[in-house]
Write an enzyme that holds these catalytic residues in place. Structure first.
Site, PDB file in Angstrom:
ATOM      1  CE1 TYR A  76      -6.030   8.817  10.157  1.00 16.51           C
ATOM      2  CE2 TYR A  76      -4.789   8.276   8.172  1.00 16.51           C
ATOM      3  CZ  TYR A  76      -4.874   8.346   9.539  1.00 16.51           C
ATOM      4  OH  TYR A  76      -3.811   7.964  10.314  1.00 16.51           O
TER       5      TYR A  76
ATOM      6  CE1 TYR B 257      -1.033  10.588  13.343  1.00 21.56           C
ATOM      7  CE2 TYR B 257       0.904   9.410  12.567  1.00 21.56           C
ATOM      8  CZ  TYR B 257      -0.446   9.442  12.864  1.00 21.56           C
ATOM      9  OH  TYR B 257      -1.201   8.323  12.675  1.00 21.56           O
TER      10      TYR B 257
ATOM     11  CG  ASP C 298       7.528   8.374  16.354  1.00 21.88           C
ATOM     12  OD1 ASP C 298       7.955   7.544  15.523  1.00 21.88           O
ATOM     13  OD2 ASP C 298       6.325   8.681  16.432  1.00 21.88           O
TER      14      ASP C 298
ATOM     15  CE  LYS D  87       4.927   5.781   8.957  1.00 23.38           C
ATOM     16  NZ  LYS D  87       3.675   5.550   8.267  1.00 23.38           N
TER      17      LYS D  87
END
Ligand code: PMP
Length: 433
Positions: A20, A148, A249, A278
């Protein structure tokens, strides 16, 4: 030595994309020499207390002897073999563990490389499942705003359509159904009204919808919001009522962070499909998993294709599986709940009171996650540098200064992080006016 890293930083700035970040006017990157326990050691000499767990992934701290050993031992045996037609102990052991520790009913495991890919896999599973039931038009996704789910095309299509960073690509994305974000937070009084619009969307469009996808309890990148478990329970009921699969998720929440092993446990629900990533390898190497029920796996396997059409090159990578096994082993052999409760109470006692600062809109804590939401956006270039000067690694975005420190963080480590946040809150140039 110092010249060398200055040259490397210059090359980095000129040639290497960071997440980003602009390529022509990038924010500075700090050169890391090593990381150990809760500390990130910069080449410039500073030692930083880590508040980010490297984007939620580091659970037991950096450079952990048990995880190091798992990796080294596995590398002596084999670092990688293809998963097509071959299998190996590290993968079998890991999938056994995942089937055992995830909510009952999730019995089939698909291993992949990253969180985004595991969500893509989940969405493909749902679509292929309905295809196998003779319902190929059930191929859209329903989700909630402020969500997200990743940076790839399919995952962007279910991430927040307006406030998310993906609005830039919206013309190129599949059109999905969005309900308003949950408004009742975990510590507030539940009211069924919160699912009214969601219910309408289920009612109206269920014939087109393959799956409802949601981050259980914690909406992460979409605002660090902790919503009410009754909302999640209602989602499970609606999915059952309208024949829609539920994808949870758990990439950010899975394996302990919220105080439950999986955030779905807050609502006592089993999703049809669950994504993990993760923390899976304790923050060592990229690995993700998509788990599903027997019913879904059988549907897909009995479909016209006769198989699930996905197979990444590095699927089931033995190094990643070996570290994941060691990391889950460490979690299970430790009193991780006590560590989370300890972090949670410390943050409640010492981070939450920052809400009296004029610049602060809200503070909140859930498990090992602490959030300071400010009234104006942070000035990234200034605040990042200040955090480093204050000896901590925190990477805020927008109006959110948030932390999820490694489980081994001591009260002293937490206080260093809180003190740094307290300091920047009183510095005008760390925020946009
Ligand atoms: N889902 C959630 C809830 C996430 O927080 C993330 C990562 N920020 C992803 C999916 C994507 O994972 P990855 O970055 O590993 O592709």
């Amino acid at each position: 030595m110092s010249n060398l890293y200055t040259d490397d930083l210059a090359f980095d700035r000129e040639h290497i994309w960071h997440p980003y970040t602009s390529m022509t006017n990038p924010l500075p990157s700090f050169m890391v020499e090593s990381a150990n326990g809760v500390h990130i050691n910069l080449a410039s000499g500073e030692q930083l207390v880590d508040g980010m767990s490297s984007w939620w992934s580091v659970l037991h701290g950096y450079n952990h002897p048990v995880l190091n050993e798992a990796l080294i031992e596995q590398s002596k045996n084999m670092s990688h073999v293809m998963f097509g037609g071959l299998t190996h102990k590290p993968a079998v052991e890991l999938c056994k563990k995942l089937v055992r520790i995830t909510p009952k009913g999730l019995n089939k495991v698909f291993l992949s490389d990253s969180g985004s890919v595991s969500v893509e896999v989940a969405m493909k599973m749902a679509i292929q499942y309905w295809g196998s039931k003779g319902k190929p038009t059930k191929n859209k996704m329903l989700t909630v705003k402020n969500g997200y789910h990743g940076d790839t095309f399919a995952t962007m299509s279910v991430s927040d359509p307006t406030t998310g960073m993906h609005h830039i690509y919206s013309e190129a994305l599949a059109k999905q159904y969005f309900a308003p974000a949950p408004t009742i937070m975990i510590d507030e009084q539940w009211n069924e009204k919160d699912v009214a619009e969601l219910t309408e969307l289920f009612k109206k469009h269920h014939d087109d919808i393959a799956a409802f996808i949601i981050e259980p309890i914690v909406q992460g990148t979409g605002g660090m919001r902790f919503y009410h478990p009754e909302y999640l329970k209602a989602c499970r009921k609606l999915c059952d009522q309208y024949n829609v699969l539920l994808i949870a998720d758990e990439i950010a929440t899975g394996l302990g962070r919220t105080g439950k092993l999986f955030a779905c446990e807050w609502a006592n629900i089993t999703p049809d499909i669950m994504c993990l990533g993760k923390t899976l390898t304790g923050g060592y190497i990229t690995l993700a998993a998509t788990l599903c029920t027997n019913e879904i796996a059988e549907g897909i396997s009995n479909s016209e294709a006769g198989c699930f059409m996905h197979g990444p090159t590095f699927m089931g990578n033995p190094l990643a599986c070996a570290v994941a096994n060691a990391s889950i082993g460490l979690l299970e052999s430790s009193d991780w709940k006590a560590s989370i409760t300890r972090i949670e109470s410390y943050l409640k006692q010492h981070l939450v009171p920052l809400n009296t600062n004029n610049r602060v809109q809200d503070t909140r804590v859930l498990g090992g996650i602490g959030v300071v939401e400010t009234k104006s956006s942070v000035n990234m270039a200034v605040i990042q540098k200040r955090f480093v000067e204050l000896g901590v690694w925190i990477r805020p975005f927008g109006k959110l200064i948030y932390i999820m420190p490694p489980l081994i963080s001591t009260h002293e480590n937490l206080q260093t992080i809180i003190d740094a946040i307290k300091t920047v809150l009183n510095e005008d140039d760390c925020f946009s006016s």
